[in-house]
Design an enzyme around this catalytic site. Sequence first.
Site, PDB file in Angstrom:
ATOM      1  N   ARG A  48       0.928  -1.194   0.016  1.00 33.78           N
ATOM      2  CA  ARG A  48       0.031  -0.145  -0.160  1.00 33.78           C
ATOM      3  C   ARG A  48       0.983   1.173   0.235  1.00 33.78           C
ATOM      4  O   ARG A  48       0.378   2.185  -0.593  1.00 33.78           O
ATOM      5  CB  ARG A  48      -0.913  -0.119   1.087  1.00 33.78           C
TER       6      ARG A  48
ATOM      7  N   SER B 291      -4.462   5.553   5.581  1.00 35.20           N
ATOM      8  CA  SER B 291      -4.324   4.179   5.506  1.00 35.20           C
ATOM      9  C   SER B 291      -3.957   3.400   3.935  1.00 35.20           C
ATOM     10  O   SER B 291      -3.218   2.581   3.824  1.00 35.20           O
ATOM     11  CB  SER B 291      -5.354   3.195   5.922  1.00 35.20           C
TER      12      SER B 291
ATOM     13  N   GLU C   1     -18.270   3.918   0.137  1.00 33.13           N
ATOM     14  CA  GLU C   1     -17.802   3.141  -0.814  1.00 33.13           C
ATOM     15  C   GLU C   1     -18.355   2.945  -2.116  1.00 33.13           C
ATOM     16  O   GLU C   1     -17.886   2.958  -3.064  1.00 33.13           O
ATOM     17  CB  GLU C   1     -17.212   1.790  -0.213  1.00 33.13           C
TER      18      GLU C   1
ATOM     19  N   PHE D   6     -14.225  -3.634   1.999  1.00 35.54           N
ATOM     20  CA  PHE D   6     -15.359  -2.509   1.664  1.00 35.54           C
ATOM     21  C   PHE D   6     -15.412  -2.411   0.033  1.00 35.54           C
ATOM     22  O   PHE D   6     -16.305  -2.097  -0.549  1.00 35.54           O
ATOM     23  CB  PHE D   6     -14.947  -1.088   2.137  1.00 35.54           C
TER      24      PHE D   6
ATOM     25  N   HIS E  70      -5.229  -3.484   2.571  1.00 37.72           N
ATOM     26  CA  HIS E  70      -5.685  -4.248   3.814  1.00 37.72           C
ATOM     27  C   HIS E  70      -6.153  -5.252   3.384  1.00 37.72           C
ATOM     28  O   HIS E  70      -7.124  -5.868   4.032  1.00 37.72           O
ATOM     29  CB  HIS E  70      -6.662  -3.292   4.704  1.00 37.72           C
TER      30      HIS E  70
ATOM     31  N   ASP F  79      -7.403  -5.605  13.758  1.00 36.19           N
ATOM     32  CA  ASP F  79      -8.927  -5.039  13.466  1.00 36.19           C
ATOM     33  C   ASP F  79      -9.836  -6.383  13.510  1.00 36.19           C
ATOM     34  O   ASP F  79     -11.019  -6.178  13.700  1.00 36.19           O
ATOM     35  CB  ASP F  79      -8.965  -4.381  12.141  1.00 36.19           C
TER      36      ASP F  79
ATOM     37  N   ARG G 129      -1.595  -4.359   3.959  1.00 34.81           N
ATOM     38  CA  ARG G 129      -1.167  -3.312   5.103  1.00 34.81           C
ATOM     39  C   ARG G 129       0.373  -3.743   5.386  1.00 34.81           C
ATOM     40  O   ARG G 129       1.092  -2.735   6.027  1.00 34.81           O
ATOM     41  CB  ARG G 129      -2.110  -3.585   6.132  1.00 34.81           C
TER      42      ARG G 129
HETATM   43  C1  LIG Z   1     -17.930   0.525   5.484  1.00 33.57           C
HETATM   44  C2  LIG Z   1     -16.659   0.821   6.209  1.00 33.57           C
HETATM   45  N1  LIG Z   1     -15.767   1.631   5.626  1.00 33.57           N
HETATM   46  C3  LIG Z   1     -14.691   2.394   6.154  1.00 33.57           C
HETATM   47  C4  LIG Z   1     -14.456   1.813   7.531  1.00 33.57           C
HETATM   48  C5  LIG Z   1     -13.102   2.411   8.148  1.00 33.57           C
HETATM   49  N2  LIG Z   1     -13.567   3.285   9.341  1.00 33.57           N
HETATM   50  C6  LIG Z   1     -13.384   2.885  10.574  1.00 33.57           C
HETATM   51  S1  LIG Z   1     -13.844   4.074  11.657  1.00 33.57           S
HETATM   52  C7  LIG Z   1     -14.058   5.187  10.313  1.00 33.57           C
HETATM   53  C8  LIG Z   1     -14.609   6.682  10.694  1.00 33.57           C
HETATM   54  C9  LIG Z   1     -15.805   6.777  11.278  1.00 33.57           C
HETATM   55  O1  LIG Z   1     -15.783   8.063  11.429  1.00 33.57           O
HETATM   56  P1  LIG Z   1     -17.276   8.003  12.635  1.00 33.57           P
HETATM   57  O2  LIG Z   1     -18.252   7.401  12.089  1.00 33.57           O
HETATM   58  O3  LIG Z   1     -17.492   9.720  12.827  1.00 33.57           O
HETATM   59  O4  LIG Z   1     -16.533   7.594  13.993  1.00 33.57           O
HETATM   60  P2  LIG Z   1     -16.409   8.360  15.399  1.00 33.57           P
HETATM   61  O5  LIG Z   1     -15.881   9.600  15.164  1.00 33.57           O
HETATM   62  O6  LIG Z   1     -17.499   8.243  16.131  1.00 33.57           O
HETATM   63  O7  LIG Z   1     -15.040   7.300  15.973  1.00 33.57           O
HETATM   64  C10 LIG Z   1     -13.768   4.629   9.117  1.00 33.57           C
HETATM   65  C11 LIG Z   1     -13.847   5.205   7.821  1.00 33.57           C
HETATM   66  C12 LIG Z   1     -15.428   1.145   8.023  1.00 33.57           C
HETATM   67  N3  LIG Z   1     -15.080   0.528   9.408  1.00 33.57           N
HETATM   68  N4  LIG Z   1     -16.295   0.531   7.657  1.00 33.57           N
END
Ligand SMILES: Cc1ncc(C[n+]2csc(CCOP(=O)(O)OP(=O)(O)O)c2C)c(N)n1
Lengths: 311, 270
Positions: free
Chosen positions: A7, A34, A55, A80, A106, A114, A164
């Site tokens: 990556r 990432s 996505e 995703f 990843h 994870d 990753r």
């Molecule tokens: C479908 C999907 N896309 C991407 C991710 C990677 N990811 C994990 S947390 C996150 C950001 C989430 O932001 P938010 O919903 O605001 O969470 P918080 O600030 O409450 O931690 C992402 C993009 C994921 N877990 N699932």
Amino acid sequence: MKKIATREAYGEALAELGTEYPDIVVLDADLAKSTKTIDFAKKFPNRFFDMGVAEANMLGTGAGLAASGKIPFCSTFAVFAVGRAFDQLRNSVCYPMLNVKIGASHAGISVGEDGASHQSVEDIALTRALPNLTVIVPADAAETKKAVLEAIKIKGPVYLRLGRLAVPALHENDFVFEPGKAITMREGSSATIIAAGLMVAEALAAAGELANEGLEVRVVNMHTIKPLDAEAVIKAAQETKAIVTAEEHSIIGGLGSAVAEVVCEHCPVPVYRVGIKDSFGESGAPSDLLQKFGLTSRHIADAVRKIKGLK
Amino acid sequence: MEAISWLERKAREIRRDIISMTAAAGSGHPGGSLSSADIVTALYFQIMRLDPEKPDWPDRDRFVLSKGHAAPVLYSALAERGFFQTSELLTLRKLGSRLQGHPDMKSLPGVEMSTGSLGQGLAVANGMALAGKLDYRDYRVFVLLGDGENQEGMIWEAAMASAHYKLDNLTAFLDHNGLQIDGPVREVMSVEPVADKWKAFGWDVQIIDGHDLSQILTAVEKAKEVKGRPQMIVAETIKGKGVSFMENNVDWHGKAPNPQETEKALAELA
Ligand SMILES: Cc1ncc(C[n+]2csc(CCOP(=O)(O)OP(=O)(O)O)c2C)c(N)n1
Ligand SMILES: [Mg+2]
């Protein structure tokens, strides 16, 4: 030698090639740090689009950009890119054969801590079933850089499966990287190991171990899963009479299946598949997981011994 | 008043657990766990009908952690509430642990849904709420969404369905901390005006301070009175709440504190 994740190389390649190819645009889904598209975003902020955690929308937007002459690289985790956005990939990208590139990072269980929800073990099976899609799994940083350039040259959708985890460099000198043409990493006639991704390094280690026991094993780096280099597979079957496949993916539908399909039709010889045995992944350190799920040189060497009737 | 200060102490304990767990794991998501700690504390220690001895009791209230990366806050609440030993918390993310990086309902009692792929939890909560109606059970379903998560199209498909099927036994919380991974939600992909969107989708909407336990309790009491509509509680929160150097800092979305940072964080939460 310094290990580099594929990556990382993907991010560097995009940033490097952005100047020469002004039609490249990069999309991400809130994972730019990432997937490493952040490198491109910093250098070409006007050609970078963060779509947020969306996505499916990212793939659809990529299709529209491609239909209008751009070369979009859509980047997110493999789980995703293929999971959430499969229908968009199928119906808006592959069916119309649009020039969308998917940078899927990843992939596999080497994601580590994870856990299963983030570890794609089925994306090769899903993508390779899609007509018009080229599926590439680079084994190290150098291959990744060449793969990004080749993806730009291909007129049509390309799926790049990236990892990753930092992995060792496999090529001492410059080398030819042609999509659809496997690279023979080591010659041998007792059996052939056909591997992809981080399993190529494990295959080479296994071949080294087996050489000490008097078994000269060929190692084929099948960086392109589709179109598969059938010629290399048939040649291996004819000349070495036994094939072991190795992939960081389910044994259902992945590289092993693709190889077995060709072998069965053209030159039936035994094929053993080293891979994830129909299960989801789990949390843990990458090296522990690779061990637990049977994805090390030891497991590959054992499969070769078994296929040769030595175990 | 005494109840509130007891809950506040509980929330602080949960925040300490979040720090210790992610520190021991060497990875994980402290920011979004800390921002939702007060909501989750209120749910598990005051609001929800639960029996830790009977995690599959049909009449229990349900909680779906749609933003599954905040697993530490859920695990801590479950352990502190007696679903399993608190000593197990330090196995987070380790090989063989029931405390997977993202919640796994097969492995850990009390986890109502396996989550981690954002955007899916609200639909699941709808299903649980529909089943409750079908079976004439009076349990409630709670779900916690992230504001970045609100960018997923499926959230809005589900939001439409909850209102369409008049799921008044469903209460959602939005952890409106303003941050996601790549930066502030407003800059990455704005979801604003988010409360208006939920209203337009047919939900009863309240906006509260998501760190004020009495506001959280009052909001849920009001939500329970709503008939014929699902309820959204937009909780204004601070990502990393409770640890000065983590607050409002996007870098603390998904990284574990090192030993010095851990010590400092635990001292602040003492
Ligand atoms: C479908 C999907 N896309 C991407 C991710 C990677 N990811 C994990 S947390 C996150 C950001 C989430 O932001 P938010 O919903 O605001 O969470 P918080 O600030 O409450 O931690 C992402 C993009 C994921 N877990 N699932
Ligand atoms: Mg947020």
